[in-house]
Design a protein around this motif. Sequence first.
Motif, PDB file in Angstrom:
ATOM      1  N   GLU A 170     -49.640  50.870 -64.373  1.00 52.19           N
ATOM      2  CA  GLU A 170     -51.012  51.195 -64.740  1.00 52.19           C
ATOM      3  C   GLU A 170     -51.573  52.252 -63.798  1.00 52.19           C
ATOM      4  OE1 GLU A 170     -53.573  47.812 -65.250  1.00 52.19           O
ATOM      5  OE2 GLU A 170     -51.879  46.580 -65.907  1.00 52.19           O
ATOM      6  N   ALA A 171     -52.457  53.086 -64.329  1.00 53.72           N
ATOM      7  CA  ALA A 171     -53.120  54.135 -63.555  1.00 53.72           C
ATOM      8  C   ALA A 171     -54.001  53.528 -62.472  1.00 53.72           C
ATOM      9  CB  ALA A 171     -53.972  54.994 -64.488  1.00 53.72           C
ATOM     10  N   LEU A 172     -54.302  54.338 -61.463  1.00 59.02           N
ATOM     11  CA  LEU A 172     -55.304  53.939 -60.487  1.00 59.02           C
ATOM     12  C   LEU A 172     -56.617  53.735 -61.235  1.00 59.02           C
ATOM     13  CD1 LEU A 172     -54.482  56.548 -57.697  1.00 59.02           C
ATOM     14  CD2 LEU A 172     -53.812  54.134 -57.767  1.00 59.02           C
ATOM     15  N   ARG A 173     -57.441  52.828 -60.765  1.00 56.79           N
ATOM     16  CA  ARG A 173     -58.679  52.508 -61.479  1.00 56.79           C
ATOM     17  C   ARG A 173     -59.636  53.697 -61.425  1.00 56.79           C
ATOM     18  NH1 ARG A 173     -62.727  47.436 -61.111  1.00 56.79           N
ATOM     19  NH2 ARG A 173     -63.472  47.647 -63.246  1.00 56.79           N
ATOM     20  N   GLY A 174     -59.987  54.230 -62.591  1.00 53.69           N
ATOM     21  CA  GLY A 174     -60.873  55.383 -62.685  1.00 53.69           C
ATOM     22  C   GLY A 174     -62.314  55.034 -62.369  1.00 53.69           C
ATOM     23  N   ILE A 175     -63.004  55.993 -61.785  1.00 55.20           N
ATOM     24  CA  ILE A 175     -64.409  55.818 -61.425  1.00 55.20           C
ATOM     25  C   ILE A 175     -65.245  56.803 -62.235  1.00 55.20           C
ATOM     26  CG2 ILE A 175     -66.094  56.021 -59.541  1.00 55.20           C
ATOM     27  CD1 ILE A 175     -63.814  55.123 -57.649  1.00 55.20           C
ATOM     28  N   ARG A 176     -66.304  56.279 -62.847  1.00 54.78           N
ATOM     29  CA  ARG A 176     -67.222  57.098 -63.638  1.00 54.78           C
ATOM     30  C   ARG A 176     -68.097  57.919 -62.687  1.00 54.78           C
ATOM     31  NH1 ARG A 176     -69.048  53.223 -66.544  1.00 54.78           N
ATOM     32  NH2 ARG A 176     -70.881  52.805 -65.278  1.00 54.78           N
ATOM     33  N   LEU A 177     -68.304  59.190 -63.033  1.00 58.24           N
ATOM     34  CA  LEU A 177     -69.050  60.111 -62.188  1.00 58.24           C
ATOM     35  C   LEU A 177     -70.290  60.642 -62.898  1.00 58.24           C
ATOM     36  CD1 LEU A 177     -66.024  62.225 -60.919  1.00 58.24           C
ATOM     37  CD2 LEU A 177     -67.215  60.412 -59.663  1.00 58.24           C
ATOM     38  N   GLU A 178     -71.274  61.019 -62.107  1.00 55.23           N
ATOM     39  CA  GLU A 178     -72.456  61.738 -62.586  1.00 55.23           C
ATOM     40  C   GLU A 178     -72.789  62.804 -61.557  1.00 55.23           C
ATOM     41  OE1 GLU A 178     -75.900  59.312 -63.321  1.00 55.23           O
ATOM     42  OE2 GLU A 178     -74.764  57.909 -64.595  1.00 55.23           O
ATOM     43  N   VAL A 179     -73.350  63.923 -62.026  1.00 51.87           N
ATOM     44  CA  VAL A 179     -73.843  64.949 -61.115  1.00 51.87           C
ATOM     45  C   VAL A 179     -75.358  64.968 -61.252  1.00 51.87           C
ATOM     46  CG1 VAL A 179     -73.848  67.405 -60.532  1.00 51.87           C
ATOM     47  CG2 VAL A 179     -71.723  66.295 -61.249  1.00 51.87           C
ATOM     48  N   ARG A 180     -76.023  64.800 -60.108  1.00 58.07           N
ATOM     49  CA  ARG A 180     -77.486  64.779 -60.058  1.00 58.07           C
ATOM     50  C   ARG A 180     -77.945  65.772 -58.994  1.00 58.07           C
ATOM     51  NH1 ARG A 180     -77.945  58.330 -59.013  1.00 58.07           N
ATOM     52  NH2 ARG A 180     -76.750  57.633 -60.828  1.00 58.07           N
ATOM     53  N   GLU A 181     -78.691  66.781 -59.430  1.00 56.91           N
ATOM     54  CA  GLU A 181     -79.250  67.772 -58.504  1.00 56.91           C
ATOM     55  C   GLU A 181     -78.197  68.317 -57.542  1.00 56.91           C
ATOM     56  OE1 GLU A 181     -82.780  66.156 -56.700  1.00 56.91           O
ATOM     57  OE2 GLU A 181     -83.627  65.613 -58.647  1.00 56.91           O
ATOM     58  N   GLY A 182     -77.023  68.655 -58.085  1.00 60.69           N
ATOM     59  CA  GLY A 182     -75.967  69.264 -57.288  1.00 60.69           C
ATOM     60  C   GLY A 182     -75.121  68.314 -56.467  1.00 60.69           C
ATOM     61  N   ALA A 183     -75.340  67.018 -56.605  1.00 65.31           N
ATOM     62  CA  ALA A 183     -74.551  66.030 -55.863  1.00 65.31           C
ATOM     63  C   ALA A 183     -73.760  65.170 -56.832  1.00 65.31           C
ATOM     64  CB  ALA A 183     -75.450  65.150 -55.009  1.00 65.31           C
ATOM     65  N   VAL A 184     -72.555  64.776 -56.426  1.00 66.23           N
ATOM     66  CA  VAL A 184     -71.685  63.934 -57.258  1.00 66.23           C
ATOM     67  C   VAL A 184     -71.862  62.486 -56.822  1.00 66.23           C
ATOM     68  CG1 VAL A 184     -69.321  63.516 -58.036  1.00 66.23           C
ATOM     69  CG2 VAL A 184     -70.021  65.842 -57.392  1.00 66.23           C
ATOM     70  N   PHE A 185     -72.088  61.617 -57.814  1.00 64.94           N
ATOM     71  CA  PHE A 185     -72.264  60.193 -57.586  1.00 64.94           C
ATOM     72  C   PHE A 185     -71.203  59.400 -58.335  1.00 64.94           C
ATOM     73  CE2 PHE A 185     -76.365  61.856 -56.585  1.00 64.94           C
ATOM     74  CZ  PHE A 185     -76.964  60.971 -55.704  1.00 64.94           C
ATOM     75  N   ALA A 186     -70.725  58.330 -57.725  1.00 65.24           N
ATOM     76  CA  ALA A 186     -69.905  57.334 -58.404  1.00 65.24           C
ATOM     77  C   ALA A 186     -70.872  56.323 -58.982  1.00 65.24           C
ATOM     78  CB  ALA A 186     -68.962  56.657 -57.419  1.00 65.24           C
ATOM     79  N   THR A 187     -70.755  56.038 -60.310  1.00 61.48           N
ATOM     80  CA  THR A 187     -71.741  55.166 -60.960  1.00 61.48           C
ATOM     81  C   THR A 187     -71.147  53.929 -61.603  1.00 61.48           C
ATOM     82  OG1 THR A 187     -71.600  56.444 -63.010  1.00 61.48           O
ATOM     83  CG2 THR A 187     -73.272  57.116 -61.405  1.00 61.48           C
ATOM     84  N   GLY A 188     -69.852  53.802 -61.619  1.00 60.88           N
ATOM     85  CA  GLY A 188     -69.213  52.636 -62.234  1.00 60.88           C
ATOM     86  C   GLY A 188     -67.736  52.913 -62.408  1.00 60.88           C
ATOM     87  N   PHE A 189     -67.090  52.062 -63.158  1.00 59.68           N
ATOM     88  CA  PHE A 189     -65.660  52.235 -63.407  1.00 59.68           C
ATOM     89  C   PHE A 189     -65.423  52.715 -64.827  1.00 59.68           C
ATOM     90  CE2 PHE A 189     -65.723  49.156 -59.902  1.00 59.68           C
ATOM     91  CZ  PHE A 189     -64.888  49.809 -59.009  1.00 59.68           C
TER      92      PHE A 189
END
Length: 150
Positions: free
Chosen positions: A129-148
């Motif tokens: 199985e793949a490594l567990r993927g993390i959901r991303l968001e970009v807010r005002e030029g910054a990258v955030f991890a927001t969930g899986f």
Amino acid sequence: MAEITRRNALGIIAIGTLGLGVEGKSQSVPAVKIADLSRLAKEWDSAPFDFGGTRSLLVRVAKPDAETRRVMEVKQGDGSVWLTAYTLVCTHEGCTPAMPNARRLLECPCHGSAFKAQDGTVANGPAREALRGIRLEVREGAVFATGFVE
């Protein structure tokens, strides 16, 4: 009562560090600011971070050949950049894969599994199985991890 073996113990530890409950259901993990997008100036730049108590990695990658939920497109000026993030917990037995090498693989030192830096999928086993993927968001030029990625 079931006997706890080394393999079972590693599985229990891996499940706990990935933010999963005893029934295997995802639990909410607070959003985490990883880095400013400007820190990922070129393809294969990366930023390690902790997400839900688990060592993880954000990588700016090449445009994927096909659309995938594991890679996020971010519009930037007249072009786009592609980002991916995943936990650094081998899905074979919970060891920590090394950072991406020159072949853009994350190799696990325990049993030889390797994962593609492009998206965390398995390049060769014994991991299946793949490594567990993390959901991303970009807010005002910054990258955030927001969930899986489910």
